[in-house]
Write a protein that holds these residues in place. Structure first.
Motif, PDB file in Angstrom:
ATOM      1  N   ALA A 152      51.731  63.725  18.356  1.00 31.41           N
ATOM      2  CA  ALA A 152      52.707  63.724  17.269  1.00 31.41           C
ATOM      3  C   ALA A 152      52.458  62.553  16.328  1.00 31.41           C
ATOM      4  O   ALA A 152      52.199  61.421  16.764  1.00 31.41           O
ATOM      5  CB  ALA A 152      54.120  63.647  17.840  1.00 31.41           C
ATOM      6  N   ALA A 153      52.490  62.854  15.023  1.00 30.55           N
ATOM      7  CA  ALA A 153      52.352  61.860  13.956  1.00 30.55           C
ATOM      8  C   ALA A 153      50.979  61.197  13.944  1.00 30.55           C
ATOM      9  O   ALA A 153      50.808  60.141  13.334  1.00 30.55           O
ATOM     10  CB  ALA A 153      53.456  60.807  14.034  1.00 30.55           C
ATOM     11  N   GLU A 154      49.980  61.794  14.593  1.00 31.03           N
ATOM     12  CA  GLU A 154      48.634  61.239  14.593  1.00 31.03           C
ATOM     13  C   GLU A 154      47.675  62.143  13.820  1.00 31.03           C
ATOM     14  O   GLU A 154      48.006  63.276  13.466  1.00 31.03           O
ATOM     15  CB  GLU A 154      48.136  61.019  16.024  1.00 31.03           C
ATOM     16  CG  GLU A 154      48.883  59.914  16.754  1.00 31.03           C
ATOM     17  CD  GLU A 154      48.231  59.538  18.067  1.00 31.03           C
ATOM     18  OE1 GLU A 154      47.234  60.195  18.455  1.00 31.03           O
ATOM     19  OE2 GLU A 154      48.716  58.589  18.718  1.00 31.03           O
ATOM     20  N   THR A 155      46.468  61.620  13.579  1.00 27.98           N
ATOM     21  CA  THR A 155      45.443  62.328  12.828  1.00 27.98           C
ATOM     22  C   THR A 155      44.130  62.297  13.610  1.00 27.98           C
ATOM     23  O   THR A 155      43.806  61.289  14.236  1.00 27.98           O
ATOM     24  CB  THR A 155      45.237  61.684  11.445  1.00 27.98           C
ATOM     25  OG1 THR A 155      46.437  61.835  10.675  1.00 27.98           O
ATOM     26  CG2 THR A 155      44.096  62.351  10.693  1.00 27.98           C
ATOM     27  N   GLN A 156      43.407  63.415  13.602  1.00 31.71           N
ATOM     28  CA  GLN A 156      42.102  63.484  14.250  1.00 31.71           C
ATOM     29  C   GLN A 156      41.130  64.194  13.321  1.00 31.71           C
ATOM     30  O   GLN A 156      41.360  65.353  12.953  1.00 31.71           O
ATOM     31  CB  GLN A 156      42.186  64.227  15.583  1.00 31.71           C
ATOM     32  CG  GLN A 156      40.843  64.474  16.262  1.00 31.71           C
ATOM     33  CD  GLN A 156      40.163  63.203  16.707  1.00 31.71           C
ATOM     34  OE1 GLN A 156      40.696  62.458  17.533  1.00 31.71           O
ATOM     35  NE2 GLN A 156      38.985  62.922  16.166  1.00 31.71           N
ATOM     36  N   TRP A 206      56.589  77.252  12.436  1.00 29.19           N
ATOM     37  CA  TRP A 206      55.496  76.311  12.246  1.00 29.19           C
ATOM     38  C   TRP A 206      54.596  76.775  11.100  1.00 29.19           C
ATOM     39  O   TRP A 206      54.598  77.969  10.756  1.00 29.19           O
ATOM     40  CB  TRP A 206      54.645  76.189  13.514  1.00 29.19           C
ATOM     41  CG  TRP A 206      55.388  75.702  14.713  1.00 29.19           C
ATOM     42  CD1 TRP A 206      55.954  76.472  15.692  1.00 29.19           C
ATOM     43  CD2 TRP A 206      55.645  74.346  15.083  1.00 29.19           C
ATOM     44  NE1 TRP A 206      56.538  75.677  16.644  1.00 29.19           N
ATOM     45  CE2 TRP A 206      56.364  74.364  16.306  1.00 29.19           C
ATOM     46  CE3 TRP A 206      55.323  73.116  14.513  1.00 29.19           C
ATOM     47  CZ2 TRP A 206      56.781  73.205  16.955  1.00 29.19           C
ATOM     48  CZ3 TRP A 206      55.722  71.951  15.159  1.00 29.19           C
ATOM     49  CH2 TRP A 206      56.446  72.007  16.369  1.00 29.19           C
ATOM     50  N   ALA A 207      53.806  75.859  10.575  1.00 28.65           N
ATOM     51  CA  ALA A 207      52.896  76.206   9.473  1.00 28.65           C
ATOM     52  C   ALA A 207      51.701  75.266   9.466  1.00 28.65           C
ATOM     53  O   ALA A 207      51.761  74.150   9.995  1.00 28.65           O
ATOM     54  CB  ALA A 207      53.615  76.143   8.130  1.00 28.65           C
ATOM     55  N   PHE A 208      50.618  75.740   8.880  1.00 34.35           N
ATOM     56  CA  PHE A 208      49.487  74.917   8.469  1.00 34.35           C
ATOM     57  C   PHE A 208      49.486  74.893   6.939  1.00 34.35           C
ATOM     58  O   PHE A 208      49.446  75.957   6.299  1.00 34.35           O
ATOM     59  CB  PHE A 208      48.155  75.510   8.931  1.00 34.35           C
ATOM     60  CG  PHE A 208      47.818  75.329  10.377  1.00 34.35           C
ATOM     61  CD1 PHE A 208      48.000  74.118  11.027  1.00 34.35           C
ATOM     62  CD2 PHE A 208      47.272  76.383  11.096  1.00 34.35           C
ATOM     63  CE1 PHE A 208      47.663  73.956  12.365  1.00 34.35           C
ATOM     64  CE2 PHE A 208      46.925  76.233  12.435  1.00 34.35           C
ATOM     65  CZ  PHE A 208      47.124  75.017  13.068  1.00 34.35           C
ATOM     66  N   ILE A 261      37.002  68.355   8.947  1.00 33.69           N
ATOM     67  CA  ILE A 261      38.391  68.792   8.823  1.00 33.69           C
ATOM     68  C   ILE A 261      39.280  67.701   9.398  1.00 33.69           C
ATOM     69  O   ILE A 261      39.120  67.296  10.555  1.00 33.69           O
ATOM     70  CB  ILE A 261      38.643  70.120   9.567  1.00 33.69           C
ATOM     71  CG1 ILE A 261      37.688  71.211   9.069  1.00 33.69           C
ATOM     72  CG2 ILE A 261      40.091  70.565   9.384  1.00 33.69           C
ATOM     73  CD1 ILE A 261      37.824  72.535   9.807  1.00 33.69           C
ATOM     74  N   ARG A 262      40.188  67.222   8.587  1.00 32.39           N
ATOM     75  CA  ARG A 262      41.158  66.230   9.049  1.00 32.39           C
ATOM     76  C   ARG A 262      42.386  66.971   9.578  1.00 32.39           C
ATOM     77  O   ARG A 262      43.089  67.673   8.834  1.00 32.39           O
ATOM     78  CB  ARG A 262      41.547  65.286   7.919  1.00 32.39           C
ATOM     79  CG  ARG A 262      42.647  64.291   8.279  1.00 32.39           C
ATOM     80  CD  ARG A 262      42.598  63.061   7.412  1.00 32.39           C
ATOM     81  NE  ARG A 262      41.401  62.275   7.712  1.00 32.39           N
ATOM     82  CZ  ARG A 262      41.082  61.153   7.069  1.00 32.39           C
ATOM     83  NH1 ARG A 262      41.856  60.701   6.093  1.00 32.39           N
ATOM     84  NH2 ARG A 262      39.983  60.496   7.385  1.00 32.39           N
ATOM     85  N   LEU A 263      42.616  66.848  10.883  1.00 31.13           N
ATOM     86  CA  LEU A 263      43.765  67.464  11.534  1.00 31.13           C
ATOM     87  C   LEU A 263      44.925  66.476  11.479  1.00 31.13           C
ATOM     88  O   LEU A 263      44.893  65.434  12.149  1.00 31.13           O
ATOM     89  CB  LEU A 263      43.439  67.827  12.981  1.00 31.13           C
ATOM     90  CG  LEU A 263      42.211  68.723  13.199  1.00 31.13           C
ATOM     91  CD1 LEU A 263      41.962  68.925  14.695  1.00 31.13           C
ATOM     92  CD2 LEU A 263      42.389  70.065  12.502  1.00 31.13           C
ATOM     93  N   VAL A 264      45.923  66.781  10.678  1.00 32.81           N
ATOM     94  CA  VAL A 264      47.048  65.876  10.461  1.00 32.81           C
ATOM     95  C   VAL A 264      48.274  66.468  11.136  1.00 32.81           C
ATOM     96  O   VAL A 264      48.759  67.538  10.755  1.00 32.81           O
ATOM     97  CB  VAL A 264      47.318  65.667   8.954  1.00 32.81           C
ATOM     98  CG1 VAL A 264      48.516  64.741   8.752  1.00 32.81           C
ATOM     99  CG2 VAL A 264      46.084  65.118   8.264  1.00 32.81           C
ATOM    100  N   ASN A 265      48.780  65.774  12.136  1.00 33.59           N
ATOM    101  CA  ASN A 265      49.972  66.244  12.840  1.00 33.59           C
ATOM    102  C   ASN A 265      51.199  65.592  12.211  1.00 33.59           C
ATOM    103  O   ASN A 265      51.553  64.462  12.544  1.00 33.59           O
ATOM    104  CB  ASN A 265      49.881  65.914  14.332  1.00 33.59           C
ATOM    105  CG  ASN A 265      51.010  66.557  15.130  1.00 33.59           C
ATOM    106  OD1 ASN A 265      51.976  67.059  14.568  1.00 33.59           O
ATOM    107  ND2 ASN A 265      50.895  66.525  16.451  1.00 33.59           N
TER     108      ASN A 265
END
Length: 431
Positions: free
Chosen positions: A394-398, A331-333, A355-359
């Protein structure tokens, strides 16, 4: 062992935290234990890790703002360290080897001292080899009480966990397999809620604190036998109590409910095959219920966001079906795996950042920031709940909005601990 074999019964022996009245000195002994995780009489005790000969560890209860001193004694054959999850404490006390302290070697001690600024439901757990040590049982509740607690008859802590056990009831040793790390993590074949050995009366009002200590499992929770509302998330009171149906609780997240008892209390996990019973408390008698509504908890004194000075993106990458990335682990950021020599971001003390958390992966992740709470930003741009762990599907953004007011080096990672060991971790610095 099938699902029916694992269902808890009212006669199953309880394993419960040792509760105590609020006090300021504790000693935690990390050691091998034998715990009756499965129903007694049907299975033998499970060899595990624990604190103070128990599993979960003892409930530490302290009043808001009170100085707490905890001496950790390591009686394991390997190193360990204790992280105080969700507490906005000084950096040196955060319990993270490499960033904030050295590993506590076998037969050594380490002293933690801090004054929890926020009242609420928190917990403590190993932050060294945590994907294995937490799975073996190195965790327990930390309850910070309000100066004037709400009017309830019982204040109940429920520790949720799952376990991967063999046919004899022993923990399997397949920690951090490539398959588990690359997928949803190490999922147990048995789950339960550790509850106090007590009974309730119909009409009583309870505060139920549920803490997800599982290494990787998201619990979709159904509660029955009570009529109430959610009053806090991750230790932070809601502006007003909230109705609930199913409650999705990611690893490390907490939810507080205040409710009036109507029938037997049951905590269950929703599955495709129906409800899987995690724990229950029986009814014995009744009293006249309260007429007053569910109260709103007093807010904690958290910093309010100012002008946003940094807009950042943290993209989750990797895992099975996740495509390639630039990191050197599963895994990575942002194309980087594991802790790097330089932080993901550096902030001036008091700075507000988005901070936009992009999955970008095929699995959910629970992103946890140490030493701070943050606001989850709603779709309309308004501020949502205060959390320290955000579940991003999964595949969502917060988007999250955080006031970085706590100086030091703070870990930022996925609290699916199999994903953390697989590289999904970084850090920030507040100067």
């Amino acid at each position: 062992m099938n699902r029916r074999d694992f269902l808890l019964t009212a006669s199953a022996a309880a394993i419960l935290p040792t509760a105590s009245h609020a006090r300021d000195h504790f000693e935690l002994i990390a050691e091998p234990v034998e715990a009756q995780i499965l129903p007694a009489g049907e299975y033998s005790a499970t060899r595990a890790f624990g604190f103070n000969a128990g599993l979960p560890g003892p409930e530490i209860r302290v009043q808001q703002g009170q100085q707490l001193q905890v001496l950790l004694r390591n009686h394991l054959d390997e190193g360990t360290a204790v992280h105080w999850h969700g507490i906005r404490l000084q950096n040196a006390m955060d319990g993270v080897p490499v960033l904030t302290q050295d590993i506590v070697d076998p037969d050594n001690t380490h002293s933690y001292q801090f004054a929890p600024p926020d009242a609420g439901s928190f917990w403590y757990h190993s932050h060294y080899l945590s994907h294995e040590q937490v799975a073996r049982g190195l965790m327990g509740p930390l309850i910070v009480t309000e100066a004037s607690p709400p009017d309830v008859d019982h204040d109940i802590t429920a520790i949720l966990a799952d376990w991967r056990l063999d046919q004899t009831g022993q923990l399997t040793d397949d920690f951090a397999t490539t398959h588990d790390v690359a997928h949803a993590g190490r999922m147990g074949n048995f789950a339960r809620a550790f509850l106090p050995d007590t009974s309730l009366k119909k009409g009583e009002r309870i505060r139920l604190r549920m803490i997800n200590t599982a290494t990787d499992r998201v619990f979709p929770l159904n509660l029955s036998g009570l009529n109430g509302k959610i009053v806090a998330l991750d230790g932070m009171p809601l502006a007003s109590p909230r109705e609930f149906e199913t409650i999705d609780l990611a690893p490390a997240q907490r939810v507080d409910v205040i409710a009036d008892i109507e029938t037997k209390l049951e905590i269950a996990m929703a599955t495709q095959g129906g409800n899987y019973l995690l724990g229950q408390i029986e009814i014995d008698g009744d009293i006249e219920p309260r007429a007053n509504p569910i109260p709103t908890l007093p807010p904690n004194d958290v910093p309010q966001p100012g002008e946003v000075t940094q807009d950042l993106v943290l993209t989750m990458q990797g895992g099975a079906m996740g495509g390639r990335h630039g990191g050197d682990n599963i895994w990575a950021f942002n194309d980087l795996s594991d802790l790097q020599p330089t932080p993901f971001a550096r902030f001036q003390r008091g700075e507000t950042a988005r901070i936009r958390l992009v999955n970008g992966t095929s699995f959910p992740h629970g992103i946890h920031l140490h030493g701070h709470h943050f606001y989850e930003v709603q779709d309309d741009g308004s501020l949502g709940d205060l959390r320290d762990t955000s579940l991003v599907q999964a595949a969502e953004t917060q988007d999250i909005l955080c006031v970085f007011d706590n100086p030091g080096k703070w870990m930022l990672h996925c609290h699916m601990l199999s994903h953390q060991v697989g590289g999904m971790k970084t850090w920030v610095e507040v100067v």
